[in-house]
Design a protein around this motif. Sequence first.
Motif, PDB file in Angstrom:
ATOM      1  N   ALA A 167     -77.035  -0.878   5.206  1.00  0.00           N
ATOM      2  CA  ALA A 167     -77.516   0.085   6.198  1.00  0.00           C
ATOM      3  C   ALA A 167     -76.337   0.706   6.951  1.00  0.00           C
ATOM      4  O   ALA A 167     -76.310   1.923   7.186  1.00  0.00           O
ATOM      5  CB  ALA A 167     -78.482  -0.589   7.170  1.00  0.00           C
ATOM      6  N   LEU A 168     -75.362  -0.103   7.328  1.00  0.00           N
ATOM      7  CA  LEU A 168     -74.173   0.412   8.009  1.00  0.00           C
ATOM      8  C   LEU A 168     -73.396   1.371   7.112  1.00  0.00           C
ATOM      9  O   LEU A 168     -72.902   2.410   7.561  1.00  0.00           O
ATOM     10  CB  LEU A 168     -73.270  -0.735   8.462  1.00  0.00           C
ATOM     11  CG  LEU A 168     -73.771  -1.575   9.627  1.00  0.00           C
ATOM     12  CD1 LEU A 168     -72.858  -2.770   9.843  1.00  0.00           C
ATOM     13  CD2 LEU A 168     -73.870  -0.740  10.883  1.00  0.00           C
TER      14      LEU A 168
ATOM     15  N   LYS B 252     -73.204   8.179  17.367  1.00  0.00           N
ATOM     16  CA  LYS B 252     -73.851   7.367  18.408  1.00  0.00           C
ATOM     17  C   LYS B 252     -74.837   6.381  17.785  1.00  0.00           C
ATOM     18  O   LYS B 252     -74.938   5.234  18.215  1.00  0.00           O
ATOM     19  CB  LYS B 252     -74.547   8.261  19.424  1.00  0.00           C
ATOM     20  CG  LYS B 252     -73.571   8.945  20.348  1.00  0.00           C
ATOM     21  CD  LYS B 252     -74.253   9.793  21.381  1.00  0.00           C
ATOM     22  CE  LYS B 252     -73.162  10.454  22.221  1.00  0.00           C
ATOM     23  NZ  LYS B 252     -73.655  11.323  23.228  1.00  0.00           N
ATOM     24  N   GLU B 253     -75.546   6.834  16.782  1.00  0.00           N
ATOM     25  CA  GLU B 253     -76.486   5.959  16.070  1.00  0.00           C
ATOM     26  C   GLU B 253     -75.736   4.827  15.377  1.00  0.00           C
ATOM     27  O   GLU B 253     -76.155   3.675  15.418  1.00  0.00           O
ATOM     28  CB  GLU B 253     -77.251   6.803  15.043  1.00  0.00           C
ATOM     29  CG  GLU B 253     -78.425   6.138  14.410  1.00  0.00           C
ATOM     30  CD  GLU B 253     -79.150   7.095  13.478  1.00  0.00           C
ATOM     31  OE1 GLU B 253     -79.254   6.765  12.276  1.00  0.00           O
ATOM     32  OE2 GLU B 253     -79.585   8.165  13.946  1.00  0.00           O
ATOM     33  N   LEU B 254     -74.626   5.154  14.770  1.00  0.00           N
ATOM     34  CA  LEU B 254     -73.814   4.148  14.094  1.00  0.00           C
ATOM     35  C   LEU B 254     -73.220   3.163  15.102  1.00  0.00           C
ATOM     36  O   LEU B 254     -73.177   1.957  14.851  1.00  0.00           O
ATOM     37  CB  LEU B 254     -72.697   4.833  13.298  1.00  0.00           C
ATOM     38  CG  LEU B 254     -71.829   3.969  12.403  1.00  0.00           C
ATOM     39  CD1 LEU B 254     -72.677   3.254  11.356  1.00  0.00           C
ATOM     40  CD2 LEU B 254     -70.773   4.814  11.721  1.00  0.00           C
ATOM     41  N   GLU B 255     -72.807   3.658  16.244  1.00  0.00           N
ATOM     42  CA  GLU B 255     -72.223   2.802  17.278  1.00  0.00           C
ATOM     43  C   GLU B 255     -73.249   1.797  17.814  1.00  0.00           C
ATOM     44  O   GLU B 255     -72.902   0.675  18.172  1.00  0.00           O
ATOM     45  CB  GLU B 255     -71.705   3.677  18.423  1.00  0.00           C
ATOM     46  CG  GLU B 255     -70.948   2.945  19.484  1.00  0.00           C
ATOM     47  CD  GLU B 255     -70.386   3.886  20.534  1.00  0.00           C
ATOM     48  OE1 GLU B 255     -70.016   3.384  21.605  1.00  0.00           O
ATOM     49  OE2 GLU B 255     -70.310   5.102  20.309  1.00  0.00           O
ATOM     50  N   ALA B 256     -74.524   2.219  17.850  1.00  0.00           N
ATOM     51  CA  ALA B 256     -75.576   1.350  18.375  1.00  0.00           C
ATOM     52  C   ALA B 256     -76.116   0.378  17.325  1.00  0.00           C
ATOM     53  O   ALA B 256     -76.933  -0.475  17.645  1.00  0.00           O
ATOM     54  CB  ALA B 256     -76.717   2.203  18.917  1.00  0.00           C
TER      55      ALA B 256
ATOM     56  N   LYS C 169     -64.461  -2.350  13.856  1.00  0.00           N
ATOM     57  CA  LYS C 169     -65.224  -1.186  13.379  1.00  0.00           C
ATOM     58  C   LYS C 169     -65.819  -0.412  14.554  1.00  0.00           C
ATOM     59  O   LYS C 169     -65.824   0.816  14.551  1.00  0.00           O
ATOM     60  CB  LYS C 169     -66.341  -1.624  12.432  1.00  0.00           C
ATOM     61  CG  LYS C 169     -65.874  -2.368  11.213  1.00  0.00           C
ATOM     62  CD  LYS C 169     -65.139  -1.472  10.263  1.00  0.00           C
ATOM     63  CE  LYS C 169     -64.833  -2.196   8.970  1.00  0.00           C
ATOM     64  NZ  LYS C 169     -63.434  -2.365   8.720  1.00  0.00           N
ATOM     65  N   LEU C 170     -66.289  -1.139  15.543  1.00  0.00           N
ATOM     66  CA  LEU C 170     -66.846  -0.492  16.729  1.00  0.00           C
ATOM     67  C   LEU C 170     -65.769   0.309  17.456  1.00  0.00           C
ATOM     68  O   LEU C 170     -66.017   1.442  17.896  1.00  0.00           O
ATOM     69  CB  LEU C 170     -67.450  -1.541  17.654  1.00  0.00           C
ATOM     70  CG  LEU C 170     -68.280  -1.034  18.822  1.00  0.00           C
ATOM     71  CD1 LEU C 170     -69.442  -0.181  18.343  1.00  0.00           C
ATOM     72  CD2 LEU C 170     -68.794  -2.204  19.637  1.00  0.00           C
ATOM     73  N   ALA C 171     -64.569  -0.231  17.540  1.00  0.00           N
ATOM     74  CA  ALA C 171     -63.459   0.487  18.173  1.00  0.00           C
ATOM     75  C   ALA C 171     -63.110   1.746  17.379  1.00  0.00           C
ATOM     76  O   ALA C 171     -62.831   2.804  17.970  1.00  0.00           O
ATOM     77  CB  ALA C 171     -62.237  -0.422  18.295  1.00  0.00           C
TER      78      ALA C 171
ATOM     79  N   LYS D 177     -63.362   5.613  18.667  1.00  0.00           N
ATOM     80  CA  LYS D 177     -62.190   6.495  18.577  1.00  0.00           C
ATOM     81  C   LYS D 177     -62.563   7.807  17.878  1.00  0.00           C
ATOM     82  O   LYS D 177     -62.186   8.885  18.330  1.00  0.00           O
ATOM     83  CB  LYS D 177     -61.069   5.782  17.819  1.00  0.00           C
ATOM     84  CG  LYS D 177     -59.798   6.576  17.725  1.00  0.00           C
ATOM     85  CD  LYS D 177     -58.719   5.804  17.003  1.00  0.00           C
ATOM     86  CE  LYS D 177     -57.465   6.628  16.857  1.00  0.00           C
ATOM     87  NZ  LYS D 177     -56.427   5.935  16.088  1.00  0.00           N
ATOM     88  N   VAL D 178     -63.314   7.703  16.779  1.00  0.00           N
ATOM     89  CA  VAL D 178     -63.756   8.904  16.063  1.00  0.00           C
ATOM     90  C   VAL D 178     -64.678   9.732  16.954  1.00  0.00           C
ATOM     91  O   VAL D 178     -64.597  10.961  16.970  1.00  0.00           O
ATOM     92  CB  VAL D 178     -64.450   8.523  14.735  1.00  0.00           C
ATOM     93  CG1 VAL D 178     -65.143   9.716  14.108  1.00  0.00           C
ATOM     94  CG2 VAL D 178     -63.450   7.933  13.760  1.00  0.00           C
ATOM     95  N   SER D 179     -65.541   9.059  17.708  1.00  0.00           N
ATOM     96  CA  SER D 179     -66.459   9.766  18.595  1.00  0.00           C
ATOM     97  C   SER D 179     -65.696  10.539  19.668  1.00  0.00           C
ATOM     98  O   SER D 179     -66.025  11.696  19.956  1.00  0.00           O
ATOM     99  CB  SER D 179     -67.413   8.760  19.236  1.00  0.00           C
ATOM    100  OG  SER D 179     -68.385   9.424  19.995  1.00  0.00           O
TER     101      SER D 179
END
Length: 175
Positions: A41-42, A94-98, A106-108, A112-114
């Motif tokens: 899913a990720l 934002k969806e991926l971050e949540a 990966k969250l960092a 950074k990309v956001s």
Amino acid sequence: MKKKMKLSTKMACGFGALVAISVLLGLASWQGLRDINTKRALLEQGASALEKMGSCATLRRDFAITGFDKATGETKNAAEKWLDAHAQLTSALKELEASPGLDDDKLAQIRKVSSSADAYKTCFEKIGEARKTRDQANGDWRTLGTNITRDLATALRDTIDPALQKAKDDKKIDE
């Protein structure tokens, strides 16, 4: 102790051991499949965000080529399409971050990309403003060139040509 056990007891213990092993293997498999499903899913969400990023790049290139002109049969120009694609990219990030299952690294990276996506939008808006200024300058230059050409043609037709013709008729070459 084994020698004193009845055969039925030995069989029951062996069957119980097989059931326990089967339960442990089943739980381990269940956990592994759940992890695989989470990572799948990720990966799909990441691929979607990457596709939207590629769409932004393509539309930026189209904007560099066509500017604010709308393509034939289109209702939006490349800049408007880019803004829509950027909104989709931001939403996907934002969806991926949540999403659950992301490790801290990966969250960092996603954060950074956001933040880079926000800077990308700012730069694109500056490019849009520069394009408007360039288009305005080209229009002004075109108008000025047309006016100069018209004035020169008028001066040639109304002043120079009659004077030249008069000089030829009077045979005054110096004039």
